[in-house]
Each structure stands twice: as C-alpha cells, then as structure tokens.
Design a protein around this motif. Structure first.
Motif, PDB file in Angstrom:
ATOM      1  N   ALA A  25     -98.343  -7.657  92.968  1.00 21.74           N
ATOM      2  CA  ALA A  25     -97.167  -8.452  93.304  1.00 21.74           C
ATOM      3  C   ALA A  25     -96.436  -7.850  94.495  1.00 21.74           C
ATOM      4  O   ALA A  25     -95.849  -8.575  95.313  1.00 21.74           O
ATOM      5  N   LYS A  26     -96.455  -6.512  94.602  1.00 18.90           N
ATOM      6  CA  LYS A  26     -95.809  -5.808  95.708  1.00 18.90           C
ATOM      7  C   LYS A  26     -96.680  -4.640  96.130  1.00 18.90           C
ATOM      8  O   LYS A  26     -97.321  -3.991  95.305  1.00 18.90           O
ATOM      9  N   ILE A  27     -96.693  -4.376  97.439  1.00 14.74           N
ATOM     10  CA  ILE A  27     -97.380  -3.198  97.976  1.00 14.74           C
ATOM     11  C   ILE A  27     -96.434  -2.515  98.961  1.00 14.74           C
ATOM     12  O   ILE A  27     -95.862  -3.163  99.837  1.00 14.74           O
ATOM     13  N   TYR A  28     -96.290  -1.218  98.800  1.00 12.81           N
ATOM     14  CA  TYR A  28     -95.447  -0.411  99.681  1.00 12.81           C
ATOM     15  C   TYR A  28     -96.296   0.639 100.374  1.00 12.81           C
ATOM     16  O   TYR A  28     -97.213   1.211  99.773  1.00 12.81           O
TER      17      TYR A  28
ATOM     18  N   SER B  48    -101.299   8.629 104.700  1.00 12.63           N
ATOM     19  CA  SER B  48    -100.422   7.512 104.372  1.00 12.63           C
ATOM     20  C   SER B  48    -100.825   7.018 102.988  1.00 12.63           C
ATOM     21  O   SER B  48    -102.014   7.003 102.652  1.00 12.63           O
ATOM     22  N   VAL B  49     -99.851   6.607 102.197  1.00  9.34           N
ATOM     23  CA  VAL B  49    -100.133   6.208 100.815  1.00  9.34           C
ATOM     24  C   VAL B  49     -99.599   4.803 100.564  1.00  9.34           C
ATOM     25  O   VAL B  49     -98.438   4.504 100.854  1.00  9.34           O
ATOM     26  N   TYR B  50    -100.465   3.929 100.014  1.00  8.04           N
ATOM     27  CA  TYR B  50    -100.084   2.579  99.617  1.00  8.04           C
ATOM     28  C   TYR B  50     -99.947   2.547  98.097  1.00  8.04           C
ATOM     29  O   TYR B  50    -100.837   3.005  97.375  1.00  8.04           O
ATOM     30  N   TYR B  51     -98.841   1.975  97.617  1.00  9.67           N
ATOM     31  CA  TYR B  51     -98.587   1.845  96.194  1.00  9.67           C
ATOM     32  C   TYR B  51     -98.603   0.357  95.832  1.00  9.67           C
ATOM     33  O   TYR B  51     -97.811  -0.422  96.371  1.00  9.67           O
ATOM     34  N   GLY B  52     -99.474  -0.040  94.921  1.00  9.59           N
ATOM     35  CA  GLY B  52     -99.559  -1.425  94.476  1.00  9.59           C
ATOM     36  C   GLY B  52     -98.958  -1.603  93.096  1.00  9.59           C
ATOM     37  O   GLY B  52     -99.277  -0.828  92.170  1.00  9.59           O
ATOM     38  N   TYR B  53     -98.080  -2.612  92.931  1.00  6.33           N
ATOM     39  CA  TYR B  53     -97.378  -2.850  91.673  1.00  6.33           C
ATOM     40  C   TYR B  53     -97.674  -4.264  91.170  1.00  6.33           C
ATOM     41  O   TYR B  53     -97.807  -5.208  91.969  1.00  6.33           O
ATOM     42  N   ASP B  54     -97.723  -4.416  89.847  1.00 13.42           N
ATOM     43  CA  ASP B  54     -97.877  -5.756  89.285  1.00 13.42           C
ATOM     44  C   ASP B  54     -96.513  -6.429  89.136  1.00 13.42           C
ATOM     45  O   ASP B  54     -95.478  -5.867  89.523  1.00 13.42           O
ATOM     46  N   ALA B  55     -96.505  -7.623  88.572  1.00 14.94           N
ATOM     47  CA  ALA B  55     -95.269  -8.405  88.474  1.00 14.94           C
ATOM     48  C   ALA B  55     -94.236  -7.757  87.565  1.00 14.94           C
ATOM     49  O   ALA B  55     -93.036  -8.049  87.670  1.00 14.94           O
TER      50      ALA B  55
END
Length: 288
Positions: free
Chosen positions: A91-94, A110-117
């Motif tokens: 739902a979101k990626i930072y 660099s780090v990508y964090y993926g989150y669900d709803a």
C-alpha cells in the motif's frame, strides 16, 4: 509507522567497526531522507531549497535509484516485491537514502520499506552501491518471526562486491528499526570464522523545512564529499594497517530475490549485539 509526510530528514550518525584481522572503528555525523514514493511530487512544496528530479541545494532524483534510467521508482519496487513473493502490492513504499547536495550524491546503501494497508512491514529492498559504478538490490520478503517489537532481522549471503578490502564469502545479518520518530539500520557481516564487521546508522526524524535543511547543511557541510572522502580515507587507513586488496569479480545481476546457502547457519546470532533477539536497538553515541 513512518511520518505522514512526502519527505522527512533523519539526522544522526553512521558507525563502522571492523573486528578482524585488524581492529578499526570510525563514526561520522550524516543525515538521510525518507521519501514516500507515492508523494514525490509534493516534495517541492515543503521548501524552496528541496526539489524532486531537479537541481537544488537538496534534491532526490529517481535516476539515482531503482532501474537508474529515470523511470518511476514505484513500479520498479512493486515488481521486485512481487518477484520476492509478496502476495499483495504494498500500500505504501518509502525510500531511505542520502539526498543530492548541490547535484551530487553517493549512496552506499538505500533501503526501501514496503507496508500493507494495515501499516505492517511486508518487504524490504537493500539497494547497495560500490565506488566502481555498480549496484545490486537484495529483495527480502518479511517472513514470519522476522519482525518483532525490537525490530526486523533478516539475513542475506553476500553476492555483490562492495570493498576491495573484504572477501566475497560473507553473510549479512540485517537488524532494522523501521522509520518512525527514529530509525536504525545495523548490519553485521560474517565470514566462516564469525563476525568481522559491524555497520550502524541511527537517526532521529526532523520535519523538512527551509530552517531544518539549512541546519543540516551547516552541521554536515558538503555531505556527499564527506561520504565519498571518508570511504577512501578509511580504506587507505585499513590498507596501511596491512589489509590486502581483493580482486573485483564480475558484477552479479542487478537484483536478487532468493538467497544462497549461508556459510554460517542463519539462526546463529551469538555475535555481540545480536545474541538477545528482543533487546531494543540503542542509538550510536555521538563521538564528540
């Protein structure tokens, strides 16, 4: 959860400590930015000193990350997470990275964090660069048991040549405190004999404004030059201590979503700082 903003500064310290065969430790003050990949166009409204894909005192450019061709980062990250086995699109990626300073940047990690709803962390991309112009992204789905109140713990076998002073036959143990009021990244690198290098970044969240950006620029002048200079300066110090140079192998594919067999069992976390799985992450102390 990460701050509800298109861009947030994380001001803190980076520390490296090598244990073998020669002891070596250093720490530097740095700052990173956390960018919401769905709100990149809102960045310019935060301050006239920061831009997205345009030259400025501070800026974040899509071509510095992902496919490195200027294409949007969100579809690239979605594709990698899908390949890694995430059943649902995040739902979101930072993205946590160093910003460009007057048009120049170098991001060792660099780090990508993926989150669900529901705001649950479901996947991480560790995007690594070396000073030879190469890059590799380790894509890791968050598996059951990896995410605890103390942080996220994941492991990956080293596939990408980073430093001519380190062998390739290594394993990384990642220990992350996802972005919130603070964030921490700890990496413990192992060879067949045990832990050899620990690297840490700990930063506190700072709201982006002209005043806060100027403050960071004054506290850490010309950060890009500082990062690149420190990499070469500390490498020289290690070489003078007698650490031998290694040959650079051919670069691997640009990303990996599966791991190879570890030299050390993935559950063997008896190294200093990792033995207590539920111990909260403590900040790095200011060296001043």
């Amino acid at each position: 959860m990460p701050p509800d903003a298109p861009l947030t500064v994380y001001s803190g310290l980076v520390m490296h400590q090598r244990m073998r065969p020669k002891a070596h430790r250093f720490s530097y003050r740095v700052y990173s930015v956390l960018m919401d990949l769905d709100r990149q166009e809102e960045i310019t409204a935060l301050s006239p000193l920061v831009s997205h894909n345009k030259w400025n005192l501070f800026s974040v450019h899509g071509k510095d990350h992902g496919a490195a061709d200027g294409s949007p980062l969100r579809p690239w990250a979605d594709k990698l997470f899908e390949e890694a086995g995430l059943n649902d699109r995040p739902a979101k990626i930072y993205l946590l990275c160093y910003p460009r300073i007057l048009g120049a940047v170098f991001n060792p990690l660099s780090v990508y964090y993926g989150y669900d709803a529901d705001g649950q962390l479901t996947g991480v991309i560790y995007e690594v660069r070396n000073t030879f112009g190469e890059r590799h992204s380790y894509v890791a789905k968050v598996e059951p048991g990896q995410l605890r109140a103390s942080g996220l713990r994941q492991s990956r076998h080293k596939q990408f040549f980073v430093s001519p002073l380190m062998d390739m036959a290594m394993r990384y143990d990642f220990n992350l405190k996802p972005p919130g009021e603070a964030t921490t990244i700890r990496i413990l690198e192992h060879d067949a004999e045990g832990p050899i290098l620990a690297a840490t970044f700990h930063g506190m969240a700072v709201e982006v404004s002209s005043a806060s950006l100027i403050s960071q620029a004054m506290r850490v002048p010309f950060q890009t030059l500082k990062v690149v200079g420190a990499i070469h300066y500390e490498a020289l110090r290690l070489w003078l201590k007698g650490i031998k140079l290694r040959d650079r192998p051919p670069a691997p594919p640009r990303h990996s979503v599966r791991d190879r067999q570890f030299l050390v069992p993935a559950g063997d976390l008896a190294a200093p700082g990792l033995a207590d799985q539920d111990k909260p992450l403590a900040p790095v102390q200011d060296p001043r």
